[in-house]
Motif scaffolding. Structure first.
Motif, PDB file in Angstrom:
ATOM      1  N   PRO A   1       0.797  -1.236   0.000  1.00  0.00           N
ATOM      2  CA  PRO A   1       0.000   0.000   0.000  1.00  0.00           C
ATOM      3  C   PRO A   1       0.828   1.284   0.000  1.00  0.00           C
ATOM      4  O   PRO A   1       0.364   2.314  -0.463  1.00  0.00           O
ATOM      5  N   LYS A   2       2.053   1.232   0.481  1.00  0.00           N
ATOM      6  CA  LYS A   2       2.912   2.421   0.498  1.00  0.00           C
ATOM      7  C   LYS A   2       3.841   2.430  -0.708  1.00  0.00           C
ATOM      8  O   LYS A   2       4.960   2.931  -0.645  1.00  0.00           O
ATOM      9  N   ARG A   3       3.356   1.918  -1.794  1.00  0.00           N
ATOM     10  CA  ARG A   3       4.138   1.780  -3.030  1.00  0.00           C
ATOM     11  C   ARG A   3       4.722   3.124  -3.452  1.00  0.00           C
ATOM     12  O   ARG A   3       4.008   4.072  -3.727  1.00  0.00           O
ATOM     13  N   LYS A   4       6.053   3.184  -3.541  1.00  0.00           N
ATOM     14  CA  LYS A   4       6.737   4.418  -3.914  1.00  0.00           C
ATOM     15  C   LYS A   4       7.152   4.417  -5.381  1.00  0.00           C
ATOM     16  O   LYS A   4       7.370   5.452  -5.959  1.00  0.00           O
ATOM     17  N   PHE A   5       7.292   3.236  -5.964  1.00  0.00           N
ATOM     18  CA  PHE A   5       7.777   3.130  -7.338  1.00  0.00           C
ATOM     19  C   PHE A   5       6.712   2.491  -8.219  1.00  0.00           C
ATOM     20  O   PHE A   5       5.924   1.689  -7.768  1.00  0.00           O
ATOM     21  N   LYS A   6       6.706   2.834  -9.485  1.00  0.00           N
ATOM     22  CA  LYS A   6       5.746   2.252 -10.413  1.00  0.00           C
ATOM     23  C   LYS A   6       6.273   0.969 -11.048  1.00  0.00           C
ATOM     24  O   LYS A   6       5.529   0.239 -11.665  1.00  0.00           O
ATOM     25  N   THR A   7       7.561   0.695 -10.895  1.00  0.00           N
ATOM     26  CA  THR A   7       8.136  -0.518 -11.461  1.00  0.00           C
ATOM     27  C   THR A   7       8.325  -1.552 -10.362  1.00  0.00           C
ATOM     28  O   THR A   7       8.356  -1.223  -9.178  1.00  0.00           O
ATOM     29  N   VAL A   8       8.442  -2.805 -10.778  1.00  0.00           N
ATOM     30  CA  VAL A   8       8.714  -3.868  -9.818  1.00  0.00           C
ATOM     31  C   VAL A   8      10.011  -4.555 -10.206  1.00  0.00           C
ATOM     32  O   VAL A   8      10.421  -4.541 -11.359  1.00  0.00           O
ATOM     33  N   GLY A   9      10.652  -5.153  -9.213  1.00  0.00           N
ATOM     34  CA  GLY A   9      11.897  -5.861  -9.446  1.00  0.00           C
ATOM     35  C   GLY A   9      13.094  -5.001  -9.123  1.00  0.00           C
ATOM     36  O   GLY A   9      12.962  -3.853  -8.698  1.00  0.00           O
ATOM     37  N   GLU A  10      14.256  -5.584  -9.285  1.00  0.00           N
ATOM     38  CA  GLU A  10      15.500  -4.853  -9.097  1.00  0.00           C
ATOM     39  C   GLU A  10      16.595  -5.545  -9.892  1.00  0.00           C
ATOM     40  O   GLU A  10      16.481  -6.718 -10.242  1.00  0.00           O
ATOM     41  N   ASN A  11      17.634  -4.806 -10.195  1.00  0.00           N
ATOM     42  CA  ASN A  11      18.743  -5.350 -10.974  1.00  0.00           C
ATOM     43  C   ASN A  11      19.558  -6.321 -10.125  1.00  0.00           C
ATOM     44  O   ASN A  11      19.712  -6.126  -8.919  1.00  0.00           O
ATOM     45  N   LEU A  12      20.081  -7.343 -10.777  1.00  0.00           N
ATOM     46  CA  LEU A  12      20.970  -8.283 -10.106  1.00  0.00           C
ATOM     47  C   LEU A  12      22.364  -7.674 -10.027  1.00  0.00           C
ATOM     48  O   LEU A  12      22.833  -7.069 -10.985  1.00  0.00           O
TER      49      LEU A  12
ATOM     50  N   PRO B   1      26.437  -7.462  -9.974  1.00  0.00           N
ATOM     51  CA  PRO B   1      27.489  -8.192 -10.700  1.00  0.00           C
ATOM     52  C   PRO B   1      28.049  -9.349  -9.867  1.00  0.00           C
ATOM     53  O   PRO B   1      28.382 -10.395 -10.413  1.00  0.00           O
ATOM     54  N   GLU B   2      28.135  -9.166  -8.553  1.00  0.00           N
ATOM     55  CA  GLU B   2      28.654 -10.227  -7.685  1.00  0.00           C
ATOM     56  C   GLU B   2      27.753 -11.454  -7.732  1.00  0.00           C
ATOM     57  O   GLU B   2      28.225 -12.588  -7.781  1.00  0.00           O
ATOM     58  N   LEU B   3      26.441 -11.234  -7.722  1.00  0.00           N
ATOM     59  CA  LEU B   3      25.504 -12.347  -7.791  1.00  0.00           C
ATOM     60  C   LEU B   3      25.588 -13.037  -9.148  1.00  0.00           C
ATOM     61  O   LEU B   3      25.622 -14.264  -9.229  1.00  0.00           O
ATOM     62  N   LEU B   4      25.662 -12.254 -10.205  1.00  0.00           N
ATOM     63  CA  LEU B   4      25.774 -12.824 -11.546  1.00  0.00           C
ATOM     64  C   LEU B   4      27.050 -13.651 -11.709  1.00  0.00           C
ATOM     65  O   LEU B   4      27.055 -14.661 -12.417  1.00  0.00           O
ATOM     66  N   ASP B   5      28.130 -13.241 -11.051  1.00  0.00           N
ATOM     67  CA  ASP B   5      29.388 -13.984 -11.122  1.00  0.00           C
ATOM     68  C   ASP B   5      29.260 -15.380 -10.523  1.00  0.00           C
ATOM     69  O   ASP B   5      30.020 -16.281 -10.867  1.00  0.00           O
ATOM     70  N   ASN B   6      28.284 -15.568  -9.626  1.00  0.00           N
ATOM     71  CA  ASN B   6      28.092 -16.861  -8.977  1.00  0.00           C
ATOM     72  C   ASN B   6      27.170 -17.791  -9.761  1.00  0.00           C
ATOM     73  O   ASN B   6      26.995 -18.936  -9.380  1.00  0.00           O
ATOM     74  N   PHE B   7      26.564 -17.313 -10.834  1.00  0.00           N
ATOM     75  CA  PHE B   7      25.663 -18.139 -11.633  1.00  0.00           C
ATOM     76  C   PHE B   7      26.470 -19.114 -12.482  1.00  0.00           C
ATOM     77  O   PHE B   7      27.494 -18.753 -13.049  1.00  0.00           O
ATOM     78  N   ASN B   8      25.958 -20.341 -12.590  1.00  0.00           N
ATOM     79  CA  ASN B   8      26.600 -21.296 -13.491  1.00  0.00           C
ATOM     80  C   ASN B   8      26.000 -21.118 -14.890  1.00  0.00           C
ATOM     81  O   ASN B   8      25.103 -20.307 -15.095  1.00  0.00           O
ATOM     82  N   ASN B   9      26.509 -21.873 -15.864  1.00  0.00           N
ATOM     83  CA  ASN B   9      26.056 -21.724 -17.251  1.00  0.00           C
ATOM     84  C   ASN B   9      24.559 -21.986 -17.410  1.00  0.00           C
ATOM     85  O   ASN B   9      23.877 -21.295 -18.162  1.00  0.00           O
ATOM     86  N   GLU B  10      24.060 -23.004 -16.716  1.00  0.00           N
ATOM     87  CA  GLU B  10      22.630 -23.312 -16.796  1.00  0.00           C
ATOM     88  C   GLU B  10      21.788 -22.146 -16.270  1.00  0.00           C
ATOM     89  O   GLU B  10      20.795 -21.752 -16.874  1.00  0.00           O
ATOM     90  N   GLN B  11      22.210 -21.570 -15.150  1.00  0.00           N
ATOM     91  CA  GLN B  11      21.481 -20.445 -14.578  1.00  0.00           C
ATOM     92  C   GLN B  11      21.526 -19.223 -15.485  1.00  0.00           C
ATOM     93  O   GLN B  11      20.535 -18.509 -15.615  1.00  0.00           O
TER      94      GLN B  11
END
Length: 120
Positions: free
Chosen positions: A72-83, A85-95
């Motif tokens: 109800p206290k929505r401040k942004f019109k978009t949803v989600g967030e960027n991943l 780079p550190e998290l992306l570095d931990n992804f394997n090829n399948e991910q």
């Protein structure tokens, strides 16, 4: 084994909570999100404890972020967030492949998505 029952209860609660939150998304995003969540929870059904811990932690973070963004206290019109780079570095090829498929599905206009698949 009370621990297993408690764990299953937590997994089910998180799963149902995420699907319930998805009801607040636009229909196309809801359908895509629901499908992805169902596949990921199925895919991790027999995962090792260490993978399950990471899985539950990341999906809990997703739930919290989405709940704040759709609340109800929505401040942004978009949803989600960027991943990060550190998290992306931990992804394997399948991910990384799954992430690419998800990006393509999320950015394909609905009229193109329905017209490109052949009936089998």
């Amino acid at each position: 084994m009370a621990g297993v029952g408690e764990h299953l209860s937590r997994v089910r609660a998180l799963y149902k909570g995420i699907l319930k939150l998805h009801r607040g998304l636009p229909l196309q995003m809801q359908a895509l999100g629901d499908q992805y969540v169902k596949e990921e929870f199925r895919r991790h059904k027999d995962a090792q404890k260490q993978e399950v811990d990471v899985f539950m932690n990341e999906w809990t973070k997703y739930y919290v972020v989405l709940a704040k963004q759709l609340g109800p206290k929505r401040k942004f019109k978009t949803v989600g967030e960027n991943l990060s780079p550190e998290l992306l570095d931990n992804f394997n090829n399948e991910q990384m492949g799954q992430l690419k498929e998800l990006l393509e599905a999320a950015t394909t206009p609905p009229e193109q998505a329905t017209g490109t698949k052949e009936n089998s």
